[in-house]
Design a protein around this motif. Structure first.
Motif, PDB file in Angstrom:
ATOM      1  N   LEU A   3       0.851  -1.175   0.000  1.00  0.00           N
ATOM      2  CA  LEU A   3       0.000   0.000   0.000  1.00  0.00           C
ATOM      3  C   LEU A   3       0.888   1.228   0.000  1.00  0.00           C
ATOM      4  CD1 LEU A   3      -2.139  -2.110   0.837  1.00  0.00           C
ATOM      5  CD2 LEU A   3      -3.104  -0.386   2.363  1.00  0.00           C
ATOM      6  N   GLN A   4       0.447   2.237  -0.710  1.00  0.00           N
ATOM      7  CA  GLN A   4       1.223   3.470  -0.807  1.00  0.00           C
ATOM      8  C   GLN A   4       0.325   4.648  -0.492  1.00  0.00           C
ATOM      9  OE1 GLN A   4       4.516   3.635  -2.653  1.00  0.00           O
ATOM     10  NE2 GLN A   4       4.742   5.838  -2.474  1.00  0.00           N
ATOM     11  N   ALA A   5       0.695   5.380   0.543  1.00  0.00           N
ATOM     12  CA  ALA A   5      -0.021   6.601   0.895  1.00  0.00           C
ATOM     13  C   ALA A   5       0.773   7.787   0.380  1.00  0.00           C
ATOM     14  CB  ALA A   5      -0.201   6.699   2.402  1.00  0.00           C
ATOM     15  N   SER A   6       0.075   8.780  -0.124  1.00  0.00           N
ATOM     16  CA  SER A   6       0.747   9.971  -0.625  1.00  0.00           C
ATOM     17  C   SER A   6      -0.161  11.178  -0.467  1.00  0.00           C
ATOM     18  CB  SER A   6       1.146   9.785  -2.086  1.00  0.00           C
ATOM     19  OG  SER A   6       0.016   9.568  -2.892  1.00  0.00           O
ATOM     20  N   GLY A   7       0.401  12.347  -0.722  1.00  0.00           N
ATOM     21  CA  GLY A   7      -0.392  13.566  -0.689  1.00  0.00           C
ATOM     22  C   GLY A   7      -0.146  14.456   0.498  1.00  0.00           C
ATOM     23  N   GLY A   8       0.685  14.012   1.420  1.00  0.00           N
ATOM     24  CA  GLY A   8       0.973  14.839   2.579  1.00  0.00           C
ATOM     25  C   GLY A   8       1.790  16.065   2.204  1.00  0.00           C
ATOM     26  N   GLY A   9       1.925  16.942   3.163  1.00  0.00           N
ATOM     27  CA  GLY A   9       2.706  18.147   2.920  1.00  0.00           C
ATOM     28  C   GLY A   9       2.533  19.144   4.044  1.00  0.00           C
ATOM     29  N   CYS A  21      -4.438   6.713  -1.294  1.00  0.00           N
ATOM     30  CA  CYS A  21      -3.917   5.386  -0.964  1.00  0.00           C
ATOM     31  C   CYS A  21      -4.130   4.498  -2.178  1.00  0.00           C
ATOM     32  CB  CYS A  21      -4.641   4.819   0.238  1.00  0.00           C
ATOM     33  SG  CYS A  21      -4.098   3.164   0.733  1.00  0.00           S
ATOM     34  N   GLU A  22      -3.068   3.908  -2.648  1.00  0.00           N
ATOM     35  CA  GLU A  22      -3.173   2.960  -3.743  1.00  0.00           C
ATOM     36  C   GLU A  22      -2.400   1.711  -3.381  1.00  0.00           C
ATOM     37  OE1 GLU A  22      -1.093   4.169  -7.411  1.00  0.00           O
ATOM     38  OE2 GLU A  22      -0.387   5.887  -6.250  1.00  0.00           O
ATOM     39  N   ALA A  23      -2.654   0.664  -4.138  1.00  0.00           N
ATOM     40  CA  ALA A  23      -2.048  -0.612  -3.787  1.00  0.00           C
ATOM     41  C   ALA A  23      -1.543  -1.333  -5.019  1.00  0.00           C
ATOM     42  CB  ALA A  23      -3.049  -1.485  -3.044  1.00  0.00           C
ATOM     43  N   SER A  24      -0.548  -2.136  -4.804  1.00  0.00           N
ATOM     44  CA  SER A  24      -0.109  -3.091  -5.812  1.00  0.00           C
ATOM     45  C   SER A  24      -0.260  -4.481  -5.219  1.00  0.00           C
ATOM     46  CB  SER A  24       1.347  -2.832  -6.209  1.00  0.00           C
ATOM     47  OG  SER A  24       2.187  -2.908  -5.083  1.00  0.00           O
ATOM     48  N   GLY A  25      -0.750  -5.390  -6.022  1.00  0.00           N
ATOM     49  CA  GLY A  25      -0.972  -6.741  -5.538  1.00  0.00           C
ATOM     50  C   GLY A  25      -2.264  -6.921  -4.777  1.00  0.00           C
ATOM     51  N   LEU A  26      -3.102  -5.885  -4.807  1.00  0.00           N
ATOM     52  CA  LEU A  26      -4.344  -5.916  -4.048  1.00  0.00           C
ATOM     53  C   LEU A  26      -5.311  -4.952  -4.708  1.00  0.00           C
ATOM     54  CD1 LEU A  26      -5.338  -7.100  -1.218  1.00  0.00           C
ATOM     55  CD2 LEU A  26      -4.885  -4.809  -0.356  1.00  0.00           C
ATOM     56  N   THR A  27      -6.563  -5.338  -4.788  1.00  0.00           N
ATOM     57  CA  THR A  27      -7.574  -4.445  -5.343  1.00  0.00           C
ATOM     58  C   THR A  27      -8.301  -3.770  -4.185  1.00  0.00           C
ATOM     59  OG1 THR A  27      -7.832  -5.870  -7.283  1.00  0.00           O
ATOM     60  CG2 THR A  27      -9.589  -4.284  -6.833  1.00  0.00           C
ATOM     61  N   LEU A  28      -8.050  -2.510  -3.991  1.00  0.00           N
ATOM     62  CA  LEU A  28      -8.607  -1.810  -2.833  1.00  0.00           C
ATOM     63  C   LEU A  28     -10.129  -1.813  -2.840  1.00  0.00           C
ATOM     64  CD1 LEU A  28      -6.253   1.297  -2.459  1.00  0.00           C
ATOM     65  CD2 LEU A  28      -6.129  -0.931  -1.317  1.00  0.00           C
ATOM     66  N   TYR A 108      -2.105  -5.122   6.206  1.00  0.00           N
ATOM     67  CA  TYR A 108      -1.233  -4.350   5.334  1.00  0.00           C
ATOM     68  C   TYR A 108      -1.334  -2.861   5.646  1.00  0.00           C
ATOM     69  CZ  TYR A 108      -1.337  -8.727   2.746  1.00  0.00           C
ATOM     70  OH  TYR A 108      -1.251 -10.047   2.400  1.00  0.00           O
ATOM     71  N   TRP A 109      -0.149  -2.253   5.665  1.00  0.00           N
ATOM     72  CA  TRP A 109      -0.041  -0.829   5.950  1.00  0.00           C
ATOM     73  C   TRP A 109       0.754  -0.144   4.848  1.00  0.00           C
ATOM     74  CZ3 TRP A 109      -2.060   1.610  10.286  1.00  0.00           C
ATOM     75  CH2 TRP A 109      -2.534   0.774  11.299  1.00  0.00           C
ATOM     76  N   GLY A 110       0.344   1.065   4.508  1.00  0.00           N
ATOM     77  CA  GLY A 110       1.180   1.888   3.652  1.00  0.00           C
ATOM     78  C   GLY A 110       2.330   2.456   4.462  1.00  0.00           C
ATOM     79  N   GLN A 111       3.263   3.074   3.783  1.00  0.00           N
ATOM     80  CA  GLN A 111       4.466   3.556   4.462  1.00  0.00           C
ATOM     81  C   GLN A 111       4.238   4.867   5.194  1.00  0.00           C
ATOM     82  OE1 GLN A 111       3.756   4.319   1.473  1.00  0.00           O
ATOM     83  NE2 GLN A 111       4.458   6.407   1.152  1.00  0.00           N
ATOM     84  N   GLY A 112       3.126   5.522   4.957  1.00  0.00           N
ATOM     85  CA  GLY A 112       2.838   6.763   5.648  1.00  0.00           C
ATOM     86  C   GLY A 112       3.206   7.983   4.839  1.00  0.00           C
ATOM     87  N   THR A 113       2.436   9.019   5.053  1.00  0.00           N
ATOM     88  CA  THR A 113       2.729  10.300   4.424  1.00  0.00           C
ATOM     89  C   THR A 113       2.577  11.374   5.492  1.00  0.00           C
ATOM     90  OG1 THR A 113       2.185  11.745   2.540  1.00  0.00           O
ATOM     91  CG2 THR A 113       0.327  10.622   3.602  1.00  0.00           C
TER      92      THR A 113
END
Length: 119
Positions: A3-9, A21-28, A108-113
């Motif tokens: 899982l990949q989290a993005s958009g922070g700032g 949040c998007e994922a590879s290997g998984l359909t959210l 499963y957890w994303g890496q955080g943003t």
């Protein structure tokens, strides 16, 4: 599965951000997805969750009326409006591979943003 989290700032109080949040290997779309956050020196807290069974959503009291979780095109978003200092922290998306909220012991957890609210 990733899982990949993005958009922070960095944003000023009262401002907005949209996390994704998007994922590879998984359909959210098939699973309940939750967002949680962790501020420095504090425990991780659940922020919001969206189910896949009926699209229902949950929010922490601290963000109700300001944050909106939604799905679009295979991703899960967290729209954050009227941000305040207490919203700062690392935001994570996660799933426990079930259809319903709340999440219990996510697999499963994303890496955080990182979201920083500062004037």
């Amino acid at each position: 599965v990733q899982l990949q989290a993005s958009g922070g700032g960095l944003v000023q109080p009262g401002g907005s951000l949209r996390l994704s949040c998007e994922a590879s290997g998984l359909t959210l779309d098939y699973y309940a997805i939750g967002w949680s956050r962790q501020a420095p020196g504090k425990e991780r807290e659940g922020v919001s969750c969206i189910s896949s069974s009926d699209g229902s959503t949950d929010y922490a009291d601290s963000v109700k009326g300001r944050f909106t979780i939604f799905r679009d095109n295979g991703k899960v978003y967290l729209q954050m409006n009227n941000l305040n200092f207490e919203d700062s922290g690392i935001y994570y998306c996660a799933t426990d591979i079930t259809e319903s909220c709340p999440l219990e012991d996510p697999d499963y957890w994303g890496q955080g943003t990182l979201v920083t609210v500062s004037s």
